[in-house]
Every structure is written in structure tokens, then in C-alpha cells.
Design a protein around this motif. Structure first.
Motif, PDB file in Angstrom:
ATOM      1  N   ILE A 165      12.478 -44.586 -11.517  1.00 40.26           N
ATOM      2  CA  ILE A 165      11.079 -44.326 -11.873  1.00 40.26           C
ATOM      3  C   ILE A 165      10.829 -44.646 -13.340  1.00 40.26           C
ATOM      4  N   MET A 166      11.740 -44.219 -14.195  1.00 36.09           N
ATOM      5  CA  MET A 166      11.575 -44.476 -15.628  1.00 36.09           C
ATOM      6  C   MET A 166      11.608 -45.966 -15.939  1.00 36.09           C
ATOM      7  N   MET A 167      12.503 -46.694 -15.295  1.00 35.04           N
ATOM      8  CA  MET A 167      12.572 -48.139 -15.521  1.00 35.04           C
ATOM      9  C   MET A 167      11.330 -48.831 -14.979  1.00 35.04           C
ATOM     10  N   GLY A 168      10.811 -48.345 -13.850  1.00 34.55           N
ATOM     11  CA  GLY A 168       9.601 -48.947 -13.296  1.00 34.55           C
ATOM     12  C   GLY A 168       8.398 -48.747 -14.195  1.00 34.55           C
ATOM     13  N   VAL A 169       8.226 -47.538 -14.707  1.00 32.66           N
ATOM     14  CA  VAL A 169       7.111 -47.280 -15.628  1.00 32.66           C
ATOM     15  C   VAL A 169       7.296 -48.061 -16.923  1.00 32.66           C
ATOM     16  N   GLY A 170       8.534 -48.129 -17.396  1.00 36.23           N
ATOM     17  CA  GLY A 170       8.797 -48.890 -18.615  1.00 36.23           C
ATOM     18  C   GLY A 170       8.507 -50.366 -18.472  1.00 36.23           C
ATOM     19  N   ALA A 171       8.507 -50.864 -17.249  1.00 39.21           N
ATOM     20  CA  ALA A 171       8.223 -52.283 -17.035  1.00 39.21           C
ATOM     21  C   ALA A 171       6.776 -52.627 -17.348  1.00 39.21           C
ATOM     22  N   VAL A 172       5.862 -51.659 -17.215  1.00 36.74           N
ATOM     23  CA  VAL A 172       4.440 -51.927 -17.453  1.00 36.74           C
ATOM     24  C   VAL A 172       3.898 -51.177 -18.665  1.00 36.74           C
ATOM     25  N   LYS A 173       4.593 -50.121 -19.078  1.00 33.69           N
ATOM     26  CA  LYS A 173       4.147 -49.357 -20.242  1.00 33.69           C
ATOM     27  C   LYS A 173       5.375 -48.906 -21.014  1.00 33.69           C
ATOM     28  N   GLN A 174       5.583 -49.500 -22.163  1.00 31.92           N
ATOM     29  CA  GLN A 174       6.810 -49.283 -22.911  1.00 31.92           C
ATOM     30  C   GLN A 174       6.753 -48.070 -23.835  1.00 31.92           C
ATOM     31  N   ILE A 186       7.258 -44.478 -25.177  1.00 31.65           N
ATOM     32  CA  ILE A 186       8.309 -43.507 -24.882  1.00 31.65           C
ATOM     33  C   ILE A 186       7.754 -42.255 -24.223  1.00 31.65           C
ATOM     34  N   LYS A 187       6.543 -41.859 -24.622  1.00 35.10           N
ATOM     35  CA  LYS A 187       5.952 -40.657 -24.048  1.00 35.10           C
ATOM     36  C   LYS A 187       5.699 -40.824 -22.556  1.00 35.10           C
ATOM     37  N   ILE A 242      14.991 -42.433 -28.550  1.00 33.02           N
ATOM     38  CA  ILE A 242      15.037 -43.849 -28.927  1.00 33.02           C
ATOM     39  C   ILE A 242      13.629 -44.422 -28.841  1.00 33.02           C
ATOM     40  N   ARG A 243      13.107 -44.891 -29.955  1.00 31.78           N
ATOM     41  CA  ARG A 243      11.737 -45.398 -30.001  1.00 31.78           C
ATOM     42  C   ARG A 243      11.626 -46.832 -29.493  1.00 31.78           C
ATOM     43  N   ASP A 244      12.571 -47.660 -29.872  1.00 34.12           N
ATOM     44  CA  ASP A 244      12.511 -49.063 -29.467  1.00 34.12           C
ATOM     45  C   ASP A 244      12.730 -49.185 -27.957  1.00 34.12           C
ATOM     46  N   TYR A 245      11.847 -49.920 -27.287  1.00 31.47           N
ATOM     47  CA  TYR A 245      11.900 -49.964 -25.826  1.00 31.47           C
ATOM     48  C   TYR A 245      13.170 -50.631 -25.311  1.00 31.47           C
ATOM     49  N   LYS A 246      13.537 -51.768 -25.895  1.00 28.91           N
ATOM     50  CA  LYS A 246      14.706 -52.489 -25.393  1.00 28.91           C
ATOM     51  C   LYS A 246      15.982 -51.668 -25.562  1.00 28.91           C
ATOM     52  N   VAL A 247      16.101 -51.025 -26.715  1.00 26.02           N
ATOM     53  CA  VAL A 247      17.276 -50.176 -26.941  1.00 26.02           C
ATOM     54  C   VAL A 247      17.244 -48.979 -25.990  1.00 26.02           C
TER      55      VAL A 247
END
Length: 216
Positions: free
Chosen positions: A63-72, A74-75, A153-158
Motif C-alpha cells: 500500500i505504501m509503495m502504491g501511494v508513493g507511486a503517485v504521491k511522494q 512522506i505524510k 526519511i524525507r527524500d522519496y527515492k531513499v
């Protein structure tokens, strides 16, 4: 020269000794058998807990990876993961409670039909509340891993890399534990769990990104 004479034992005494000698191995066998049954039950509970933790780990991370795919942000990623943890734990607890309660009703009805209701029999009955709490706890333990990995971790890729790395380690550990408790080959079981978790995260990431791109 003194001579000692052996006093023969009465026939009833000899019969009693023979009976005791015959019964001793049977008693040891019964104890060992009970120990095996208890160990088997504990192993089943532990294996179920490992599988529940694995479910929490994979579903929350996906779920976290899916949401991160469209909205990076952190919150958004953390809140989504937390919502997945709560929803999954509640779902596991309710499902386990209903399932075990149905099993309890069936066993109680069977005991009443056979007229064998006793304190010992009742102690061996399943506990729906205990099963529900154990399932929710196991799911939460697994789900907390990706949340902790991404929290600071703030940076999305990291952040995404940290989630994947933490999930990979946890999947390997859970796969190994499940194999040991189930007496299966540890390496093959760990690899299956690893590839399954990676596939779940990749599919969720890819489909969410695809749908998000079409909606924008």
C-alpha cells in the motif's frame, strides 16, 4: 561357614512386580506422546503468528509503495501505511474471532451430544478472544516494519529504497521462521516468500502508477 538362603517371594508379590514392570514403559510413552501433542500445538500457533506478521508486512508495504507511486509526500505515505495497519489488524481480528467462535460452537455442540462436558474438556476448547488478539498483534508486528523504515526519511527515492530493504530482510526472516516451524526447506521457503513479497509490491506500485497517470 555361614550360608545365606534366598527367601522366595510369594506368588502375589511376584505378580505385582511383573505388573509394575509392564506398566512403566507405557507410562513413559504416554508422557512423551502428550509432550509431542503440546509441542505440535505450540508450533501451529507460532507458525500462524509468523504468517500473520508476513501478511501485515506485505500488505502494508505494498500500500505504501502504491501511494508513493503517485504521491511522494512522506505524510501521505505514512498515513496510508498506518491506515493499512489498523484496517488489516481489525480485519484479521474480526475474521479470526468469527472463525474460532464457529469452531467453538461446533465443538461444544458435539460435546453435549456425546455427554462428555467436563472441566478438562472445556479447558481444551479454543478461545476466540485470544485468537483474535493474537492475529491482530501478529499483523501489526509485520506492518510496523515498513512504517518504521519510512518514518524519518524525507527524500522519496531513499525512503522507497529503505522500505524495500527493510521488507526484504523481514521477509527473509519470516520465511525462514515459517519453514523451521513447518519443518520445510528453509532456503526454498524464504525465496518463495521473498519473491511473493517483491511481486506484491511491484504489482501494486505499477498498477497504481498506471491508474494515477491516466487520472491526471
Amino acid at each position: 561357614m555361614d550360608t545365606k538362603q534366598t527367601v522366595p517371594l510369594p506368588p502375589c508379590k511376584l505378580a505385582s512386580i511383573d505388573e509394575e514392570n509392564r506398566q512403566e514403559p507405557r507410562t513413559d510413552y504416554n508422557v512423551n506422546k502428550n509432550d509431542d501433542v503440546d509441542y505440535s500445538k505450540r508450533a501451529q500457533w507460532l507458525r500462524a503468528a509468523v504468517l500473520g506478521a508476513n501478511d501485515g508486512l506485505v500488505s502494508t508495504a505494498s500500500i505504501m509503495m502504491g501511494v508513493g507511486a503517485v504521491k511522494q509526500d512522506i505524510k501521505a505515505m505514512i498515513l496510508t501505511g498506518f491506515a493499512g495497519l489498523v484496517a488489516g489488524a481489525c480485519s484479521m481480528a474480526i475474521g479470526e474471532f468469527v472463525s474460532v467462535y464457529s469452531q467453538l460452537d461446533t465443538e461444544v455442540a458435539q460435546m453435549k451430544r456425546e455427554n462428555r462436558v467436563s472441566d478438562e474438556e472445556e479447558e481444551g476448547l479454543p478461545n476466540p478472544l485470544q485468537a483474535a488478539a493474537a492475529s491482530a498483534l501478529a499483523f501489526s508486528v509485520g506492518a510496523i516494519v515498513p512504517l518504521l523504515a519510512a518514518s524519518f526519511i524525507r527524500d522519496y527515492k531513499v525512503r522507497a529504497g529503505a522500505v524495500v530493504a527493510a521488507v526484504t530482510v523481514a521477509l527473509a526472516v519470516f520465511g525462514w521462521l515459517g519453514a523451521v516451524l513447518g519443518r520445510a526447506p528453509a532456503v526454498k521457503a524464504s525465496l518463495r516468500v521473498l519473491f511473493g513479497g517483491w511481486a506484491a509490491m511491484a504489482i501494486t506500485f505499477g498498477l497504481t502508477k498506471l491508474i494515477g497517470a491516466n487520472m491526471s
